[in-house]
Motif scaffolding. Structure first.
Motif, short mmCIF file in Angstrom:
data_model
loop_
_atom_site.label_atom_id
_atom_site.label_comp_id
_atom_site.label_asym_id
_atom_site.label_seq_id
_atom_site.Cartn_x
_atom_site.Cartn_y
_atom_site.Cartn_z
N LYS A 167 0.84 -1.21 0.00
CA LYS A 167 0.00 0.00 0.00
C LYS A 167 0.88 1.26 0.00
O LYS A 167 0.59 2.24 0.70
CB LYS A 167 -0.94 0.00 1.20
N ASP A 168 1.95 1.18 -0.81
CA ASP A 168 2.90 2.27 -1.01
C ASP A 168 3.67 2.66 0.24
O ASP A 168 4.30 3.73 0.28
CB ASP A 168 2.17 3.52 -1.57
N ARG A 169 3.64 1.81 1.24
CA ARG A 169 4.46 2.04 2.43
C ARG A 169 5.63 1.05 2.43
O ARG A 169 5.44 -0.13 2.12
CB ARG A 169 3.63 1.87 3.70
N PRO A 170 6.82 1.52 2.79
CA PRO A 170 7.99 0.63 2.73
C PRO A 170 7.83 -0.59 3.62
O PRO A 170 7.31 -0.52 4.73
CB PRO A 170 9.12 1.53 3.23
N LEU A 171 8.30 -1.73 3.08
CA LEU A 171 8.36 -2.98 3.82
C LEU A 171 9.80 -3.27 4.21
O LEU A 171 10.75 -2.91 3.48
CB LEU A 171 7.84 -4.14 2.97
N SER A 172 9.97 -3.95 5.34
CA SER A 172 11.31 -4.36 5.71
C SER A 172 11.81 -5.37 4.68
O SER A 172 11.09 -6.29 4.28
CB SER A 172 11.29 -5.03 7.09
N PRO A 173 13.07 -5.21 4.22
CA PRO A 173 13.59 -6.16 3.22
C PRO A 173 13.65 -7.59 3.75
O PRO A 173 13.70 -8.53 2.95
CB PRO A 173 14.99 -5.60 2.91
N ARG A 174 13.62 -7.77 5.03
CA ARG A 174 13.66 -9.11 5.60
C ARG A 174 12.33 -9.85 5.46
O ARG A 174 12.26 -11.06 5.68
CB ARG A 174 14.08 -9.04 7.07
N GLU A 175 11.30 -9.12 5.08
CA GLU A 175 9.98 -9.74 4.89
C GLU A 175 9.77 -10.21 3.46
O GLU A 175 8.73 -10.80 3.14
CB GLU A 175 8.87 -8.75 5.25
N VAL A 176 10.75 -9.98 2.61
CA VAL A 176 10.58 -10.23 1.17
C VAL A 176 11.75 -11.06 0.64
O VAL A 176 12.89 -10.88 1.06
CB VAL A 176 10.49 -8.90 0.39
N ARG A 177 11.44 -11.96 -0.27
CA ARG A 177 12.46 -12.72 -0.98
C ARG A 177 12.30 -12.43 -2.48
O ARG A 177 11.18 -12.50 -3.01
CB ARG A 177 12.31 -14.21 -0.72
N VAL A 178 13.41 -12.10 -3.15
CA VAL A 178 13.36 -11.67 -4.55
C VAL A 178 14.40 -12.44 -5.37
O VAL A 178 15.51 -12.71 -4.90
CB VAL A 178 13.61 -10.15 -4.69
N GLU A 179 14.04 -12.79 -6.60
CA GLU A 179 14.96 -13.34 -7.60
C GLU A 179 14.72 -12.61 -8.91
O GLU A 179 13.58 -12.28 -9.25
CB GLU A 179 14.72 -14.83 -7.81
N VAL A 180 15.80 -12.37 -9.66
CA VAL A 180 15.70 -11.69 -10.96
C VAL A 180 16.44 -12.52 -12.00
O VAL A 180 17.56 -12.99 -11.75
CB VAL A 180 16.27 -10.26 -10.90
N GLU A 181 15.81 -12.68 -13.15
CA GLU A 181 16.44 -13.33 -14.31
C GLU A 181 16.47 -12.35 -15.47
O GLU A 181 15.46 -11.71 -15.78
CB GLU A 181 15.67 -14.59 -14.72
N LEU A 182 17.63 -12.25 -16.11
CA LEU A 182 17.79 -11.40 -17.29
C LEU A 182 18.15 -12.29 -18.47
O LEU A 182 19.19 -12.96 -18.45
CB LEU A 182 18.90 -10.36 -17.07
N THR A 183 17.29 -12.32 -19.47
CA THR A 183 17.57 -13.10 -20.68
C THR A 183 18.08 -12.15 -21.75
O THR A 183 17.36 -11.25 -22.20
CB THR A 183 16.32 -13.83 -21.18
N HIS B 203 22.62 -2.87 -20.69
CA HIS B 203 21.45 -3.14 -19.86
C HIS B 203 20.25 -3.33 -20.79
O HIS B 203 19.35 -2.51 -20.87
CB HIS B 203 21.23 -2.01 -18.86
N SER B 204 20.31 -4.44 -21.51
CA SER B 204 19.34 -4.74 -22.55
C SER B 204 18.98 -6.22 -22.42
O SER B 204 19.82 -7.09 -22.69
CB SER B 204 19.94 -4.44 -23.93
N PHE B 205 17.74 -6.49 -22.01
CA PHE B 205 17.36 -7.86 -21.71
C PHE B 205 15.85 -7.96 -21.53
O PHE B 205 15.15 -6.95 -21.41
CB PHE B 205 18.03 -8.35 -20.42
N ASP B 206 15.37 -9.20 -21.52
CA ASP B 206 14.01 -9.49 -21.09
C ASP B 206 14.09 -9.84 -19.60
O ASP B 206 14.88 -10.71 -19.20
CB ASP B 206 13.42 -10.66 -21.89
N VAL B 207 13.28 -9.15 -18.79
CA VAL B 207 13.40 -9.23 -17.35
C VAL B 207 12.28 -10.10 -16.77
O VAL B 207 11.11 -9.97 -17.17
CB VAL B 207 13.32 -7.82 -16.72
N LYS B 208 12.65 -10.98 -15.84
CA LYS B 208 11.67 -11.74 -15.08
C LYS B 208 11.99 -11.53 -13.60
O LYS B 208 13.12 -11.80 -13.15
CB LYS B 208 11.73 -13.22 -15.42
N VAL B 209 11.01 -11.02 -12.85
CA VAL B 209 11.18 -10.75 -11.43
C VAL B 209 10.21 -11.64 -10.66
O VAL B 209 9.01 -11.65 -10.95
CB VAL B 209 10.93 -9.27 -11.10
#
Length: 412
Positions: free
Chosen positions: A74-90, A118-124
């Motif tokens: 809801k546009d309020r910052p979350l602690s980074p410890r509450e989130v897990r993220v992976e990014v793939e660049l093709t 910095h040119s790729f197809d991004v999957k987050v």
């Protein structure tokens, strides 16, 4: 003027023929999408899924480019410890770069450098509160797609990047002179009065042609003096009525029998050898010939301490080179193999980088290069390009113009 017109026509041809390869009016335009994408408080791209959102930033202030991710609910910052993220660049060609993230301060920091371009197809992918989220989108820069018939018509050519033998070059200044065997002096055989001078300066003569007549002081008989070689009269040192003695009456030079004399300074003397290849060029660079070092005069000039290297010019060179002209010489003193090199003519500027354009199918994309040694033909590549990459050698400036026209942005 003609060259500029041809370039404009070629760019137009690329644009027209390439149009069929661009998105249709009702299809998503990746460049427009990148410009219109929502931006977050840190200038990154906002990715939303209901009340949850992440902001993906490529951070490169004082560090190699790296991913920073900020999470929001809801546009309020979350602690980074509450989130897990992976990014793939093709990337173009199918290579995939994967990034994991760890909390740091108020954001998640990606492990590893986000390599240029910095040119790729991004999957987050993101997970929080037991929910999974995923976003996929294109983020291209320095990329364009052009129909094959357009590039063929424009003369665009490619090669495969790989090893190359690179010469080590030394440049020197010099001048063109007629070779000693290409000059002949016309002298009286016996002292006497000159009765006739038959040719003038600048006149072409043939070997054996009578060029003067002298009356011998001893016999009082008049004898003829022939030209010792064929060539052009470059000096006339006497007139009818003069007494011929030791001074040559004429000097004749063969303008096709030329060599270049180069001044070898002590720092280069040990590296110059007989038989080495030399590119001899006019000071304007318009005339060029390649010839071997014929000889090195072993006596140094007392004032400059230079030696003289002689490079014999082929007969056809006399159409461009003239005796007395200043010239430049590029001596190939050694050579070694570079593990990876590209044609120097392929190099272009893109943003703050020196680049070549990689080709995959009908798609072209920049490759930012880390460069080593450079010669007029080859440039060593230390990083930024994979061996075996097909890249543009001829017409690279046309590809750059099409990319700049398409507005392929540097999207963070």
């Amino acid at each position: 003027m003609r060259s500029s017109l041809i370039s404009l026509l070629l760019i137009a041809a690329l644009s027209v023929a390439g149009c069929g390869q661009r998105p249709a009016a009702d299809a998503p335009d990746e460049h427009a999408a990148a410009e219109d994408a929502e931006r977050g408080p840190h200038g990154g791209r906002m990715l939303r899924d209901g009340d949850f959102a992440v902001e993906l930033v490529i951070f490169e202030e004082g560090v190699p480019p790296e991913f920073h991710v900020y999470a929001y609910r809801k546009d309020r910052p979350l602690s980074p410890r509450e989130v897990r993220v992976e990014v793939e660049l093709t990337r173009l060609g199918g290579k995939v770069d994967r990034f994991s993230f760890t909390p740091q301060g108020d954001f998640l920091r990606g492990a590893g450098e986000v390599r240029e371009p910095h040119s790729f197809d991004v999957k987050v992918r993101a997970a929080e509160g037991g929910k999974a989220h995923q976003w996929v989108y294109p983020s291209y820069e320095g990329r364009t797609r052009i129909a094959a018939e357009a590039t063929r018509a424009a003369g665009v050519k490619t090669e495969i990047a790989g090893p190359a033998v690179m010469p080590e070059l030394v440049e020197m200044a010099g001048r063109v002179e007629v070779t000693p065997e290409g000059q002949g002096e016309v002298r009286a055989w016996y002292p006497g009065r000159i009765m006739a001078m038959n040719v003038r300066v600048g006149q072409q003569v043939r070997k054996g042609q009578v060029v003067a007549r002298v009356e011998s002081s001893n016999s009082l008989q008049t004898y003829s003096i022939p030209a010792p070689i064929s060539g052009v009269v470059i000096q006339k040192n006497a007139n009818v009525g003069d007494v011929a003695y030791e001074e040559p009456l004429y000097v004749i030079a063969d303008p096709t029998n030329l060599h270049a004399e180069f001044f070898v300074y002590p720092r280069d003397a040990e590296r110059i050898r007989q038989g080495q290849k030399v590119e001899v060029r006019t000071l304007s660079g318009a005339g060029r010939v390649t010839a071997p070092v014929e000889a090195i005069v072993p006596v140094a000039d007392l004032n400059s301490q230079t030696l003289t290297a002689h490079v014999h010019l082929p007969p056809g060179a006399s159409e461009t080179f003239r005796a007395g002209m200043g010239v430049e010489g590029v001596f190939e003193v050694a050579s070694r193999q570079a593990p990876l090199a590209v044609r120097t003519k392929a190099l272009q500027r893109f943003r703050d980088f020196t680049v070549v354009f990689a080709k995959v199918g009908d798609t072209y994309e920049v490759r930012m290069l880390e460069l080593g040694r450079r010669t007029p033909e080859w440039t060593e590549v230390l990083g930024g390009l994979e061996p075996g990459t097909e890249y543009v050698t001829d017409g690279a400036f046309l590809i750059r113009a099409d990319i700049e026209k398409s507005g392929a942005a540097h999207d963070h």
